[in-house]
Scaffold this motif. Structure first.
Motif, short mmCIF file in Angstrom:
data_model
loop_
_atom_site.label_atom_id
_atom_site.label_comp_id
_atom_site.label_asym_id
_atom_site.label_seq_id
_atom_site.Cartn_x
_atom_site.Cartn_y
_atom_site.Cartn_z
N GLU D 102 40.82 31.75 49.91
CA GLU D 102 40.30 31.37 51.72
C GLU D 102 40.97 30.16 52.13
OE1 GLU D 102 37.74 32.45 53.89
OE2 GLU D 102 38.15 34.38 52.92
N TYR D 120 41.45 39.60 52.49
CA TYR D 120 41.88 39.93 51.17
C TYR D 120 41.51 41.67 51.11
CZ TYR D 120 41.49 39.69 46.13
OH TYR D 120 41.82 39.99 44.79
N ASN D 126 36.11 44.82 50.60
CA ASN D 126 36.20 44.38 52.24
C ASN D 126 36.30 45.50 53.12
OD1 ASN D 126 35.66 41.63 51.72
ND2 ASN D 126 37.66 41.10 51.03
N GLN D 147 38.07 42.45 38.74
CA GLN D 147 37.09 42.49 39.94
C GLN D 147 36.16 43.79 39.97
OE1 GLN D 147 38.19 40.68 44.05
NE2 GLN D 147 40.30 40.62 42.83
N ASN D 155 26.97 41.92 42.96
CA ASN D 155 26.48 42.40 44.00
C ASN D 155 24.80 42.52 43.60
OD1 ASN D 155 26.41 43.56 46.74
ND2 ASN D 155 26.02 45.55 45.90
N GLU D 204 41.32 34.45 42.74
CA GLU D 204 40.80 35.39 43.56
C GLU D 204 39.60 35.99 43.01
OE1 GLU D 204 43.69 38.69 43.87
OE2 GLU D 204 44.85 37.09 43.07
N GLN D 207 36.41 33.99 43.60
CA GLN D 207 36.29 33.97 45.07
C GLN D 207 35.52 35.26 45.27
OE1 GLN D 207 39.23 32.57 48.00
NE2 GLN D 207 39.37 35.07 48.57
N SER D 208 36.01 36.28 44.77
CA SER D 208 35.13 37.80 45.11
C SER D 208 33.88 37.76 44.69
CB SER D 208 36.17 38.97 44.91
OG SER D 208 37.33 38.59 45.48
N ASN D 210 31.89 35.30 43.81
CA ASN D 210 30.94 34.55 44.74
C ASN D 210 30.71 35.06 46.20
OD1 ASN D 210 30.33 31.71 43.86
ND2 ASN D 210 32.56 31.79 43.13
N GLN D 211 31.66 35.77 46.60
CA GLN D 211 31.41 36.32 47.85
C GLN D 211 29.92 37.50 47.67
OE1 GLN D 211 34.93 38.43 49.56
NE2 GLN D 211 33.61 39.90 50.66
N LEU D 212 29.91 37.96 46.77
CA LEU D 212 28.88 38.94 46.44
C LEU D 212 27.56 38.11 45.89
CD1 LEU D 212 30.44 42.20 45.66
CD2 LEU D 212 29.87 41.39 48.00
N ASN D 214 26.25 34.43 45.67
CA ASN D 214 26.72 33.23 45.91
C ASN D 214 26.29 31.99 45.03
OD1 ASN D 214 24.25 33.12 47.03
ND2 ASN D 214 25.07 33.56 49.26
#
Lengths: 331, 331, 331, 331
Positions: D102, D120, D126, D147, D155, D204, D207-208, D210-212, D214
């Protein structure tokens, strides 16, 4: 000369023993026992020995050999010793796992009053006991690599958190029998694991760690992998450690200062540094709160037959490294 | 859509056929026959197909498929066709060696008047006949590589001296059954040969060379080797040749100008240029009076299942390369 | 103790020499010369020696060593000896190809009257001369394997037709420098050849065959291949031969009856029978009028450093096999 | 047809892109840019493409291609885009790591007002954003495998403890440049690791996750290993998990139910199930409180060029799997 008998002569560890013992200056191979190959030249199976050895497999034992090596599948050493009697002075080194645990270390022959008590044969842990032993339970291959990575820390009483172990072994680790996962087309350029978290060597590893650190109560989480090579074990081990890498070295180097085959390397390791030798190389690395311990051996030598000869040397009062100063393959 | 049945579905060549046919735009796999695996998912054996295929092995044939691929051990195609009856319109492609030689090309069912005559399925040699054939004898793997190296020279009538062939094949060439020489510990980093000068593919090679050069009377001396890899054949072939390398190229390049998968390379070759493709690459080199011809294929594709699909395409009037434009592995 | 100096200490053959000599009971390594690594631990390059050796590379020679091993790239031995002076009593064993041919066997230092005449160091051919030599040209690796396959036949005066040789060597045969064809991704599971019919070892092979059969006038046609393994040479050789395979054995077995490392095997061979040993195994097979001779060695041992030590042993009056009874790798 | 330009054309990922795109029905390769190889045939480098491609490397770009693939060493994509200008409608897929985080996802050309924001490009995470993106940061190879093993659990909000990852990659993971650890003699039959706990892909991955999820605040402890094979990644991942393995499957299978290339297998995995395919296979296993997640991909395909084509398909509104239904190598 030490007269030697080998039981289970057609397998990998027996082949390695023969390779070692034909060049051992104090040993004479009396017999190599293999019921399925009896009468055949040993070179029919161990084909690299053409030109080195004129001896046939036999199905008759000499009960008066000085030392007997049992190279049998797990569970079969008990059966063999129950069915065959040897002189009271015959020392025994068992390469299987029948007698490695405290709970199984005593063998009582049926119809005999003689009791055999096996000593766990890891010289870096039990040298004094080995020197005085008549019966040795030779450690497992993964167990050797992992213990040599952990024992100094246990000896310092510093394994206080879970231990994460990832190790990879070669196809000789699976024995000579043919199976789907030892077929060339399967294993070539492949990678996989087996028995995740439940490998049978965890028992002896935990036992030895407890021997040195009796308050040890953490878990050893062990992932055993199959690599696409024939020989070698490469183990990475990590756990929480408060000190610096120098603190760790100050624990490990003294622990191994008299070890004949285990060395602490200051550089990153790769597996071929030890292939076809009896060495164990150990490396220490620190990142944040984790101590990363790398340990690598040849599974058939320090992990089996080489260590068995090392134990024999100790039991017979020979220099520990006799016959074990091997030229590595490296490439 | 062409309805396909595959017999002998658990072996290497059947697996490759399935891998090819699931992506072939004109094909539907009707059944995959394997008595020993009947009822199991195909992915139990061909494990890379997880996610690609939902089909089980069967022990029942559909006698009305459009085309039947026989992926059986040598000698078993005759047995299978004797025991099983298919529609008169079912085309058959036999990947075994039962029908490759002129002397064996006719199959007569017991209790039937129908006679099946097999055409030798090397497209670079017999494309016209293949297009019109109902029954194809798919060439052997070594035979394919060696013929594609020799046929242009035979076509020019210029094989007038002994031909020396040295070729190496991978472990898939030995079939899926477990054996001492396909055990990983044996084959890894090893090299050896088998059947020196007497490999069974010599028959079909000689037959094809004679088809193009009917005065051919020299000997083909063939050393087949086992390499430590899974896929591929690399063949070097030399014989006396009076012209220059340019003369040789002037013979080979026109011969293959319409070939879909056989190419003459001006550079030295290595085997991985063709692995996992249906290609054959050929290279020509001259030294003194010798012409050195190099020929390399993937033994399971151009040497077996890829060529079988190529033959199917021709028999069904499809573009010859349909479903065969494969991404090579290279590394 | 024999004091040894090694020149070109960072390469494969120097590494192998060090591996051999640290366990040789009559040798002390005086210095290992490498200008590019001077001052570094030897274990920085030969990393398997961690725990075995505490010595650094040097860029200074000791001109009074008993024996000097030259492990330099071809052409560089002459340069090195021109630039550096050693004691008149220092014996020299050159592992390069500068002095192997009769036409190049004499070295004259500039500004000196001393002449050094090199003896071709193949013990099976020249043992008497080696015992009395001060300067040895150690044979090439392919040359050793092929000569040991051919010399008994030449000695019997029976090489009367063209000789066809196909041999494969491992990646250590190409030296330590990085190149496209030694990159792992290229060589893994690959096969190829190089220098077809023109390999530089043909000179010494022809010379030795002529030494034993002076009417030899046929051609040796040699295809050298690159295999996907690190160590080993596997050579197949055939030529016309009128007798039976027993006749051939009656020629070969007496020829090698006193050889310490070369053995005639009655069984088919595979390369791993000799890897990490100083052996050469030879097998004989007859088909029609062709005698097929198979010869296999470890390219770095019998094909280089092992043979160099064998020569040293002979030159210094030691038992020929001292320090060379190696444990093979086999797997 | 989609007009494609490839930058950094001589490397592994560019080679794979070319292998994929020559068979992609909707693509035309406009140019392959390589300054060091400009003017040479592409088959000089990507030698398996002999017969498949007649195109030369160029050092001139066409600024109007529909899509540009950047196959440059890490850090070089920014440099290249700063030095070269493309049409505003040219989409860009960067296979390097310059724009994956990011914090780095925006590229502003010097002397221009245009801002490029990179998405990404992991379709399983995504897809919606990718479909609408003009600029894609293609994920790293280890990052993809890890990942795809972790995202369903994230998730579900269930990664609440440290995550232990051990993964092994092949020699193509190290790039085409020659180095000590990619020399065949070093890597053959060897095993080692690099960058323990500090591999650059951790950024990365975190980051991913955390995206799912948080609230994710645990540590990902990652040991990256070097295996002795050319292609493939095999990752084992474990963390505490309270449910049963069936509970885990009930999380993973729905997450991937529409994924074109990621499949949950009920059987233990091995790496060759995915080699030369664009698949990711995931397996779940429970022991005590640990969930063991296995994830395996081909590092050059799903881990690089295959995923790049998958992203291209999505960006151009094509069926996601176009040109990616590959025949696996398996052996």
């Amino acid at each position: 000369m030490i007269n030697v008998g080998i039981i289970g002569g057609a397998g990998y560890t027996a082949g390695e023993l023969i390779r070692l013992l034909i060049n051992h200056p104090e040993v004479e191979i009396d017999f190599v026992f293999s019921t399925s190959n009896a009468g055949n030249n040993i070179t029919k199976i161990h084909q690299d020995l053409v030109g080195s050895l004129e001896l046939k497999f036999t199905d008759t034992v000499n009960p008066n050999v000085d030392v007997l090596f049992l190279c049998l599948g797990h569970g079969n050493s008990v059966k063999f010793l129950s069915a065959n009697t040897f002189s009271d002075t015959t020392k025994i080194i068992d390469l299987g796992n029948d007698f490695r645990l405290e709970s199984n270390k005593v063998f009582t022959s049926t119809g005999s009053t003689q009791i055999k008590t096996f000593v766990y044969g890891l010289p870096e842990l039990n040298k004094g006991a080995i020197v005085n032993a008549n019966y040795i339970a030779n450690p497992g291959c993964f167990a050797t690599a992992i213990q040599l990575g952990l024992l100094p820390l246990a000896n310092a009483g510093l394994i206080n958190n879970d231990v994460h172990v990832n190790a990879v072994t070669g196809a000789t680790g699976a024995g000579t029998s043919l199976s789907a996962t030892t077929h060339y087309t399967w294993r070539d350029n492949n990678f996989s694991y087996y028995k995740p978290f439940t490998h049978q060597h965890l028992g002896e590893i935990n036992q030895s760690v407890n021997q040195l650190q009796n308050d040890f109560s953490s878990e050893i989480i062990f992932m055993p992998n199959r690599g696409n090579f024939s020989r070698g074990i490469f183990a990475t081990i990590y756990t929480d450690f408060e000190g610096t890498v120098e603190d760790a070295k100050a624990i490990y180097k003294p622990f191994y200062k008299d070890a004949k085959f285990t060395f602490v390397s200051d550089d990153f390791l790769h597996m071929k540094q030890v292939v076809n030798t009896n060495k164990c190389l150990v490396h220490l690395h620190k990142h944040n709160n984790k101590l990363l311990i790398t340990s690598t051996i040849d599974n058939l030598l320090k992990g089996a037959s080489g260590q068995a000869v090392q134990n024999m040397n100790l039991m017979f009062g020979l220099e520990e490294s006799t016959g074990l100063e091997l030229k590595g393959t490296y490439f």
